[in-house]
Write an enzyme that holds these catalytic residues in place. Structure first.
Site, PDB file in Angstrom:
ATOM      1  N   LYS A 131      -3.268  -0.003  14.055  1.00  0.00           N
ATOM      2  CA  LYS A 131      -4.641   1.254  13.180  1.00  0.00           C
ATOM      3  C   LYS A 131      -5.617   0.213  14.187  1.00  0.00           C
ATOM      4  O   LYS A 131      -6.344  -0.616  13.255  1.00  0.00           O
ATOM      5  CB  LYS A 131      -4.083   1.100  11.726  1.00  0.00           C
ATOM      6  CG  LYS A 131      -5.839   2.165  11.474  1.00  0.00           C
ATOM      7  CD  LYS A 131      -4.382   2.259   9.967  1.00  0.00           C
ATOM      8  CE  LYS A 131      -6.223   2.560   9.192  1.00  0.00           C
ATOM      9  NZ  LYS A 131      -5.378   3.116   7.856  1.00  0.00           N
ATOM     10  N   GLU A 181       1.340  -0.902  -0.081  1.00  0.00           N
ATOM     11  CA  GLU A 181       0.077  -0.144   0.250  1.00  0.00           C
ATOM     12  C   GLU A 181       0.879   1.420  -0.139  1.00  0.00           C
ATOM     13  O   GLU A 181       2.010   1.442   0.644  1.00  0.00           O
ATOM     14  CB  GLU A 181      -0.409   0.064   1.208  1.00  0.00           C
ATOM     15  CG  GLU A 181      -1.348   0.840   1.058  1.00  0.00           C
ATOM     16  CD  GLU A 181      -2.334   1.036   1.723  1.00  0.00           C
ATOM     17  OE1 GLU A 181      -2.925  -0.325   2.628  1.00  0.00           O
ATOM     18  OE2 GLU A 181      -3.899   1.848   2.381  1.00  0.00           O
ATOM     19  N   ASN A 237      -3.408  -1.875   7.564  1.00  0.00           N
ATOM     20  CA  ASN A 237      -4.536  -1.931   7.296  1.00  0.00           C
ATOM     21  C   ASN A 237      -4.588  -4.230   7.232  1.00  0.00           C
ATOM     22  O   ASN A 237      -4.057  -4.245   6.255  1.00  0.00           O
ATOM     23  CB  ASN A 237      -4.683  -1.798   6.100  1.00  0.00           C
ATOM     24  CG  ASN A 237      -5.650   0.439   5.874  1.00  0.00           C
ATOM     25  OD1 ASN A 237      -5.857  -0.082   7.220  1.00  0.00           O
ATOM     26  ND2 ASN A 237      -4.852   0.342   4.901  1.00  0.00           N
ATOM     27  N   GLU A 277       3.977   9.413  -0.619  1.00  0.00           N
ATOM     28  CA  GLU A 277       2.274   9.369  -0.879  1.00  0.00           C
ATOM     29  C   GLU A 277       2.043  10.472  -1.208  1.00  0.00           C
ATOM     30  O   GLU A 277       1.295  10.530  -2.807  1.00  0.00           O
ATOM     31  CB  GLU A 277       1.263   8.659   0.343  1.00  0.00           C
ATOM     32  CG  GLU A 277      -0.119   8.582  -0.070  1.00  0.00           C
ATOM     33  CD  GLU A 277      -1.047   7.928   1.096  1.00  0.00           C
ATOM     34  OE1 GLU A 277       0.384   7.611   2.265  1.00  0.00           O
ATOM     35  OE2 GLU A 277      -1.660   8.109   0.936  1.00  0.00           O
ATOM     36  N   HIS A 332      -4.200  18.286   1.127  1.00  0.00           N
ATOM     37  CA  HIS A 332      -4.675  17.196   0.145  1.00  0.00           C
ATOM     38  C   HIS A 332      -5.915  17.849  -1.187  1.00  0.00           C
ATOM     39  O   HIS A 332      -6.887  17.662  -0.568  1.00  0.00           O
ATOM     40  CB  HIS A 332      -6.045  16.901   2.014  1.00  0.00           C
ATOM     41  CG  HIS A 332      -5.542  15.445   1.370  1.00  0.00           C
ATOM     42  ND1 HIS A 332      -6.111  14.921   1.206  1.00  0.00           N
ATOM     43  CD2 HIS A 332      -5.546  14.744   3.004  1.00  0.00           C
ATOM     44  CE1 HIS A 332      -6.661  13.392   1.357  1.00  0.00           C
ATOM     45  NE2 HIS A 332      -6.070  13.377   2.482  1.00  0.00           N
ATOM     46  N   ASP A 382      -2.271  14.707   7.542  1.00  0.00           N
ATOM     47  CA  ASP A 382      -1.675  12.966   6.668  1.00  0.00           C
ATOM     48  C   ASP A 382      -0.818  12.911   5.998  1.00  0.00           C
ATOM     49  O   ASP A 382      -0.952  13.347   4.632  1.00  0.00           O
ATOM     50  CB  ASP A 382      -3.222  12.357   5.722  1.00  0.00           C
ATOM     51  CG  ASP A 382      -2.879  10.583   5.437  1.00  0.00           C
ATOM     52  OD1 ASP A 382      -1.710  10.589   6.142  1.00  0.00           O
ATOM     53  OD2 ASP A 382      -3.840  10.165   4.329  1.00  0.00           O
ATOM     54  N   ARG A 389      -1.643   3.784  16.545  1.00  0.00           N
ATOM     55  CA  ARG A 389      -2.315   4.576  15.899  1.00  0.00           C
ATOM     56  C   ARG A 389      -2.586   6.185  16.360  1.00  0.00           C
ATOM     57  O   ARG A 389      -3.710   5.387  16.479  1.00  0.00           O
ATOM     58  CB  ARG A 389      -1.560   4.174  14.419  1.00  0.00           C
ATOM     59  CG  ARG A 389      -1.034   3.270  14.168  1.00  0.00           C
ATOM     60  CD  ARG A 389      -0.998   2.985  12.806  1.00  0.00           C
ATOM     61  NE  ARG A 389      -0.125   4.049  11.774  1.00  0.00           N
ATOM     62  CZ  ARG A 389      -1.015   4.478  11.153  1.00  0.00           C
ATOM     63  NH1 ARG A 389      -2.843   3.496  10.548  1.00  0.00           N
ATOM     64  NH2 ARG A 389      -0.780   5.270   9.745  1.00  0.00           N
ATOM     65  N   ARG A 441     -11.219  17.398  11.054  1.00  0.00           N
ATOM     66  CA  ARG A 441     -10.315  16.862  10.908  1.00  0.00           C
ATOM     67  C   ARG A 441      -9.168  16.836  11.544  1.00  0.00           C
ATOM     68  O   ARG A 441      -8.961  15.716  12.092  1.00  0.00           O
ATOM     69  CB  ARG A 441      -9.911  15.849   9.532  1.00  0.00           C
ATOM     70  CG  ARG A 441      -9.514  15.083   9.305  1.00  0.00           C
ATOM     71  CD  ARG A 441      -8.872  14.236   7.700  1.00  0.00           C
ATOM     72  NE  ARG A 441      -8.160  13.041   7.537  1.00  0.00           N
ATOM     73  CZ  ARG A 441      -7.689  12.932   6.941  1.00  0.00           C
ATOM     74  NH1 ARG A 441      -7.992  13.442   5.402  1.00  0.00           N
ATOM     75  NH2 ARG A 441      -6.124  12.083   7.063  1.00  0.00           N
ATOM     76  N   GLU A 477       5.621   9.379  13.301  1.00  0.00           N
ATOM     77  CA  GLU A 477       5.344   8.349  12.591  1.00  0.00           C
ATOM     78  C   GLU A 477       5.859   9.260  10.771  1.00  0.00           C
ATOM     79  O   GLU A 477       5.404  10.680  11.264  1.00  0.00           O
ATOM     80  CB  GLU A 477       4.300   7.888  12.282  1.00  0.00           C
ATOM     81  CG  GLU A 477       4.120   7.118  10.913  1.00  0.00           C
ATOM     82  CD  GLU A 477       2.155   5.987  10.996  1.00  0.00           C
ATOM     83  OE1 GLU A 477       2.327   5.606  12.026  1.00  0.00           O
ATOM     84  OE2 GLU A 477       2.421   6.195   9.978  1.00  0.00           O
ATOM     85  N   GLU A 518     -10.326   4.523   9.308  1.00  0.00           N
ATOM     86  CA  GLU A 518     -10.400   4.342   7.540  1.00  0.00           C
ATOM     87  C   GLU A 518     -11.398   2.483   7.394  1.00  0.00           C
ATOM     88  O   GLU A 518     -10.261   1.902   6.965  1.00  0.00           O
ATOM     89  CB  GLU A 518      -8.931   3.997   7.063  1.00  0.00           C
ATOM     90  CG  GLU A 518      -8.785   5.733   7.298  1.00  0.00           C
ATOM     91  CD  GLU A 518      -7.311   6.411   6.499  1.00  0.00           C
ATOM     92  OE1 GLU A 518      -6.522   5.029   6.080  1.00  0.00           O
ATOM     93  OE2 GLU A 518      -7.434   7.059   5.971  1.00  0.00           O
ATOM     94  N   TRP A 535     -12.090  13.629   2.522  1.00  0.00           N
ATOM     95  CA  TRP A 535     -11.370  12.399   1.569  1.00  0.00           C
ATOM     96  C   TRP A 535     -11.889  13.620   0.242  1.00  0.00           C
ATOM     97  O   TRP A 535     -10.390  13.672  -0.098  1.00  0.00           O
ATOM     98  CB  TRP A 535     -11.215  11.403   1.184  1.00  0.00           C
ATOM     99  CG  TRP A 535     -11.242  10.256   1.915  1.00  0.00           C
ATOM    100  CD1 TRP A 535     -11.133  10.779   3.568  1.00  0.00           C
ATOM    101  CD2 TRP A 535     -11.568   8.637   2.239  1.00  0.00           C
ATOM    102  NE1 TRP A 535     -10.642   9.683   3.815  1.00  0.00           N
ATOM    103  CE2 TRP A 535     -11.322   8.306   3.260  1.00  0.00           C
ATOM    104  CE3 TRP A 535     -13.125   8.064   1.449  1.00  0.00           C
ATOM    105  CZ2 TRP A 535     -11.901   7.260   3.424  1.00  0.00           C
ATOM    106  CZ3 TRP A 535     -12.725   6.799   1.604  1.00  0.00           C
ATOM    107  CH2 TRP A 535     -12.271   6.125   2.843  1.00  0.00           C
TER     108      TRP A 535
END
Ligand code: GCV
Length: 715
Positions: free
Chosen positions: A300, A180, A223, A406, A534, A378, A337, A349, A400, A304, A556
């Site tokens: 996690k 991922e 995930n 990404e 974002h 993020d 996390r 958020r 982290e 999500e 999102w």
């Protein structure tokens, strides 16, 4: 004849391909190019004394031997303590009757090393030592780095120990080898052939990590898939743990919170249920029987779509403590996390992680870390630091960071992340007065944390050069070096990395360094200047898409983050808006309270700024936005031109690779600029100032682009 020539030239090219394909990372150990220095080093390093009394010292010897033979192009003789000029041993193995130079072992802790020059009967000598074997191995890598970077071996007096105890990579690797947010091929962990097949890459992975002090790795994606906790997989995990152990690297796994249901046949995963607790206790016991030094779990939860304790109306602390209890008897830990947010919660958020975790401070067991992403949203190109740093004095926080790019151009953009990491570490939280930097939160000195750590989401895959972009390696390298010593500068680290990776020619070193050091700010400018964030393509996060309004969840959608309208641009997070600012310490809030006081690099994170607002440059917000986007593209142009001048100084293969990637980066930087400016212009209604090259396409063209198979986001 022609055919033969062609075949021959192809053969030559093939040889070259393997010569510098990036596989060797920064551990290339090619012959010292400076003849005088080579001569000196050869005289200085004659016999080596290194009792190979453990797998770790065996690894140290192997590395030293390979390194010295490569660098010095001569056979290395082993000697005894009396006749050797390089002595490598731990505190427990000081040779009998040896007259030790002064070493302050007490300052070295469990992983530190000392490298000391001294005068022996047989001439000048150097010892590499530590309290532990792993300390010695780290010292060996340091010593080899000195030679690789052409440093003097005279009068060495080094004492070094890591700033943080736990220095981990987090792999977001799935069991089917899909990574991922991975842009460098598939996972290096081949679960299918484990445990019987030990790929040389596992060993080289261990060497590379040990060379920069990384001492733990989470093998699986957050995930998570519960299957990794089944016996069949644990045996495979054990095989990896066995390979990594000599290099001081512990393995960790992600724990899927619903595993007791999925693989344990229980009807609940409620952390306060006795059967659930018993299941995790037994699972921990099973793991530790196989892997006695297993590091622990990364989780996690309730994020999500991942399962978590809140389904049972329990808190994050309830969930974390239950798992922590299971691994505590064996010295294991849990990293829980704080990356939680929900679009059902009608709250900014930015604020959600703090809202959920701050009230839990003091409720976590002593072997729990709360793992917090550097920023509140993020891994954006530039974020303010998460307000959690400094706000949880009773809970060790592990930071982290994301090495896989990404949101930073993925693996086609050259972006050296160390300047960003430094900016994060040096940010003052003001939680305990001025100087309460994030670095001091993380290293535990601010709140006397009982454990300290940092995690980097890995950018590694099975591409021959490990990271896809040859310069992705620098981010892996910089992460490890900063985890060891956060006082190093981005420039120091770049210098070391370039010398080891490309060579010591000074013109080459300076030129590549300047490309690297310019790259972070360039990327911020052509993607998300002035605190935009974002606004990447939905799902895959590739390319610009500030116009998106229809993503599955409100939070999102890029429009949620930039809030452009006819009056201005940016998210008001002051008291007149979401008031996220209130989550920072008062002195930290001060800097962001007004548009004027807010550093421009973070402006749009905190304020909705009128299009006509006069910026420090005297330009309006709109003109400044244009200026930043254009200067970002110009910087990439300059990076590209600078690289072109290195033709003949960098090996042909990596030269071409980087050249082509820079061409892609330039094209994409212009794409970002054009798409974003055309879109924001629909609100500002102002022209792109004269003198700038105009976008070559209309906004509709950019909005119409689709990238269904962009990498890193789904199978
Ligand atoms: C592993 C972001 C990424 C996800 C990632 C998530 C996380 O949302 O896009 O791919 O999931 O962060 O950190 O858990």
């Amino acid at each position: 004849m022609k055919k033969v020539c062609l075949a021959f030239s192809f053969f030559l090219v093939t040889i070259q391909v393997f010569a510098e394909d990036g596989y060797r990372l920064w551990l290339r150990y090619d012959k010292i190019s400076n003849a005088k220095l080579l001569q000196q080093y050869r005289q200085q390093v004659r016999n080596v004394y290194c009792p190979r009394v453990s797998p770790t010292l065996e690894a140290a010897w192997q590395e030293l031997n390979a390194g010295l033979e490569g660098l010095l192009q001569k056979k290395i003789n082993t000697g005894n303590a009396g006749n050797s000029s390089l002595l490598v041993f731990s505190r427990q193995h000081i040779p009998a009757g040896f007259s030790m130079p002064a070493v302050n072992y007490d300052s070295l802790g469990a992983e530190g090393y000392a490298i000391i020059s001294y005068k022996a009967a047989a001439g000048k000598a150097v010892i590499i030592t530590g309290n532990t074997h792993i300390g010695v191995l780290y010292g060996v890598f340091y010593f080899l780095r000195l030679m690789q970077t052409h440093q003097s071996l005279e009068k060495l007096s080094v004492h070094s120990k890591p700033a943080l105890q736990h220095r981990l990579l987090n792999h977001w690797d799935n069991l089917n080898r899909y990574v991922e947010r991975g842009y460098a091929g598939i996972s290096i962990f081949n679960w299918h052939t484990l445990p019987d097949y030990i790929d040389q890459r596992y060993i080289d992975y261990a060497r590379a990590n040990a060379s920069i002090g990384i001492n733990g790795t989470v093998l699986t994606n957050v995930n998570a898939n519960a299957l990794v906790l089944t016996r069949d997989y644990l045996v495979k995990v054990k095989a990896l743990a066995d390979v990594l152990r000599p290099y001081g690297i512990k393995v960790y796994l992600t724990a899927r919170f619903s595993a007791p249901i999925e693989i344990g046949k229980l009807s609940t995963a409620d952390p306060l249920n006795d059967s659930v607790k018993a299941w995790w206790n037994a699972k921990a016991q099973e793991i530790y029987q196989l892997i006695p030094d297993f590091g622990g779990f990364l989780v996690k939860a309730n994020s999500e779509g991942q399962p978590g304790p809140q389904k049972y109306l329990r808190t994050h602390a309830d969930g974390a403590n239950m798992l922590a209890n299971a691994v505590a008897p064996y010295g294991g830990m849990v990293m829980w996390r704080a990356f939680v947010y929900s679009n059902e919660t009608p709250e900014d958020r930015f604020k959600q992680a703090y809202n959920e975790f701050k009230p839990l401070d003091g409720q976590f067991s002593s072997n729990v870390f709360v793992q917090v992403k550097n920023g509140p949203v993020d891994f954006q190109p530039r974020e303010p630091v998460s307000p959690l740093f400094g706000a949880m004095p009773k809970t060790p926080l592990m930071m982290e960071l994301q090495l896989t790019q990404e949101y930073l151009g993925q693996s086609t953009h050259l972006v050296y992340e160390a300047p960003m990491f430094k900016e994060i570490f040096e940010t003052d939280t003001y939680r305990d007065g001025k100087g309460s930097t994030v670095a001091r939160v993380i290293d535990g000195s601010l709140h006397r944390y009982t454990q300290t750590g940092i995690a980097g989401v890995a950018n590694i895959g099975n591409d021959r050069n490990w990271t896809g972009h040859p310069f992705g390696q620098a981010n892996w390298y910089a992460f490890g070096r900063l985890a060891w010593d956060n006082r190093l500068t981005a420039a120091n680290i770049a210098d070391e990395w370039v010398r080891q990776t490309f060579g010591n020619n000074i013109e080459l070193v300076e030129s590549i360094k300047s490309i690297m050091l310019a790259s972070y700010e360039a990327m911020v400018n052509y993607m998300t200047p002035l605190g935009l964030n974002h606004i990447m393509g939905t799902g895959h996060h590739y390319g610009p898409a500030p116009w998106v309004t229809n993503a599955g969840r409100a939070d999102w959608n890029p429009v949620y983050y930039h809030r452009a309208d006819s009056t201005g641009l940016g998210f008001d997070r002051t008291a007149t808006g979401s008031n996220a600012l209130a989550q920072y310490a008062p002195a930290a809030q001060q800097q962001f309270l007004s548009i004027d006081s807010t550093p421009e690099k973070l402006l749009l994170w905190f304020h909705h700024v009128p299009w006509g607002f006069k910026m420090k440059s005297g330009r309006t917000l709109w003109a400044e936005l244009c200026h930043r986007y254009y200067s970002g593209v110009d910087s990439v142009k300059a990076m590209h031109q600078q690289w072109d001048k290195l033709a003949g100084k960098v090996d042909q293969e990596r030269f071409r690779q980087v050249q082509m990637l820079l061409a892609i980066q330039l094209k994409e930087a212009a794409w970002w600029r054009n798409a974003c400016l055309l879109y924001f212009q629909t609100f500002s209604k102002m022209p792109i100032p004269d003198g700038y090259e105009k976008p070559d396409q209309a906004l509709e063209y950019y909005m119409g682009q689709r990238f269904p198979y962009a990498p890193g986001n789904g199978l």
